[in-house]
Design an enzyme around this catalytic site. Structure first.
Site, PDB file in Angstrom:
ATOM      1  N   ASN A  41       0.838  -1.201   0.000  1.00 51.89           N
ATOM      2  CA  ASN A  41       0.000   0.000   0.000  1.00 51.89           C
ATOM      3  C   ASN A  41       0.871   1.248   0.000  1.00 51.89           C
ATOM      4  O   ASN A  41       1.948   1.285   0.605  1.00 51.89           O
ATOM      5  CB  ASN A  41      -1.028  -0.004   1.145  1.00 51.89           C
ATOM      6  CG  ASN A  41      -0.446  -0.234   2.525  1.00 51.89           C
ATOM      7  OD1 ASN A  41       0.575  -0.893   2.669  1.00 51.89           O
ATOM      8  ND2 ASN A  41      -1.091   0.314   3.523  1.00 51.89           N
ATOM      9  N   GLU A  43       0.215   5.200   0.635  1.00 50.79           N
ATOM     10  CA  GLU A  43      -0.766   6.196   1.061  1.00 50.79           C
ATOM     11  C   GLU A  43      -0.378   7.594   0.578  1.00 50.79           C
ATOM     12  O   GLU A  43       0.714   7.808   0.026  1.00 50.79           O
ATOM     13  CB  GLU A  43      -0.914   6.138   2.588  1.00 50.79           C
ATOM     14  CG  GLU A  43      -1.445   4.772   3.018  1.00 50.79           C
ATOM     15  CD  GLU A  43      -1.724   4.661   4.502  1.00 50.79           C
ATOM     16  OE1 GLU A  43      -1.283   5.536   5.274  1.00 50.79           O
ATOM     17  OE2 GLU A  43      -2.393   3.680   4.883  1.00 50.79           O
ATOM     18  N   GLU A  54      -2.908  -4.789  -3.053  1.00 48.49           N
ATOM     19  CA  GLU A  54      -3.383  -5.657  -4.138  1.00 48.49           C
ATOM     20  C   GLU A  54      -3.340  -4.914  -5.471  1.00 48.49           C
ATOM     21  O   GLU A  54      -2.974  -5.482  -6.505  1.00 48.49           O
ATOM     22  CB  GLU A  54      -4.819  -6.126  -3.855  1.00 48.49           C
ATOM     23  CG  GLU A  54      -4.968  -6.971  -2.605  1.00 48.49           C
ATOM     24  CD  GLU A  54      -5.264  -6.160  -1.344  1.00 48.49           C
ATOM     25  OE1 GLU A  54      -4.773  -5.014  -1.210  1.00 48.49           O
ATOM     26  OE2 GLU A  54      -5.986  -6.695  -0.490  1.00 48.49           O
ATOM     27  N   CYS A  85     -10.252  -5.106   0.366  1.00 52.30           N
ATOM     28  CA  CYS A  85     -11.398  -4.192   0.376  1.00 52.30           C
ATOM     29  C   CYS A  85     -12.290  -4.476  -0.838  1.00 52.30           C
ATOM     30  O   CYS A  85     -11.909  -5.215  -1.757  1.00 52.30           O
ATOM     31  CB  CYS A  85     -10.921  -2.742   0.372  1.00 52.30           C
ATOM     32  SG  CYS A  85     -10.291  -2.169  -1.222  1.00 52.30           S
ATOM     33  N   CYS A  88     -10.731  -3.717  -4.220  1.00 46.54           N
ATOM     34  CA  CYS A  88      -9.689  -4.672  -4.606  1.00 46.54           C
ATOM     35  C   CYS A  88     -10.282  -6.017  -5.008  1.00 46.54           C
ATOM     36  O   CYS A  88      -9.723  -6.711  -5.861  1.00 46.54           O
ATOM     37  CB  CYS A  88      -8.673  -4.843  -3.485  1.00 46.54           C
ATOM     38  SG  CYS A  88      -7.521  -3.447  -3.403  1.00 46.54           S
TER      39      CYS A  88
END
Ligand code: THU
Length: 136
Positions: A41, A43, A54, A85, A88
């Site tokens: 990830n 951010e 992902e 999520c 994803c």
């Protein structure tokens, strides 16, 4: 699920840029073509601009020229395996058949495996854009 794919996801997890959530996630895809693609990830101070692990792994797979997911592992330091999520799930389903296994793992060794079809039942696909039944 091979241990090595979880290990690969864990290694890239350490590179995640997650200063806002402090929640680092790693993902590793083994492609049908036989290669491993990694993502973490990333951010952003403008929070919605952040991207999931992902999504990063999928982007790496496509950029490499591979096209299909054979299996995928996702790992985070959490009390229970962290599921992808909703967004994803749809991204994974674009490149995986319904029987592809998604293994969610924790850094302490807990795992949970589910298929893409289990994670995203009733998913939107190209068939839903069939114009023959479209209202005028
Ligand atoms: N996150 C992922 O990268 N993958 C998941 O499966 C769940 C959530 C990230 C997004 C955000 O950077 C952080 O975890 C907290 O939601």
């Amino acid at each position: 699920m091979s241990e090595s794919l979880i290990d690969a996801a864990d290694a890239v997890r350490a590179k995640a840029y997650a200063p806002y959530s402090n929640f680092q996630v790693g993902a590793a895809i083994r492609s049908v073509e036989g290669n491993v693609h990694l993502g973490c990830n990333v951010e952003n101070v403008a929070y919605p601009e952040g991207t999931c692990a992902e999504a990063g792994a999928i982007a790496a797979m496509i950029a490499s020229g591979d096209t299909k997911i054979a299996e995928i592992a996702v790992i985070a330091q959490a009390s229970a395996p962290v599921p992808p999520c909703g967004g994803c799930r749809q991204k994974i389903a674009e490149f995986a058949s319904g029987d592809v296994v998604v293994t969610m793992a924790t850094t302490s060794g807990e795992t949970l495996s589910m298929t893409v079809a289990e994670l995203l039942p009733g998913r939107f696909d190209a068939g839903h854009m069939d114009a023959s039944e479209a209202r005028t």
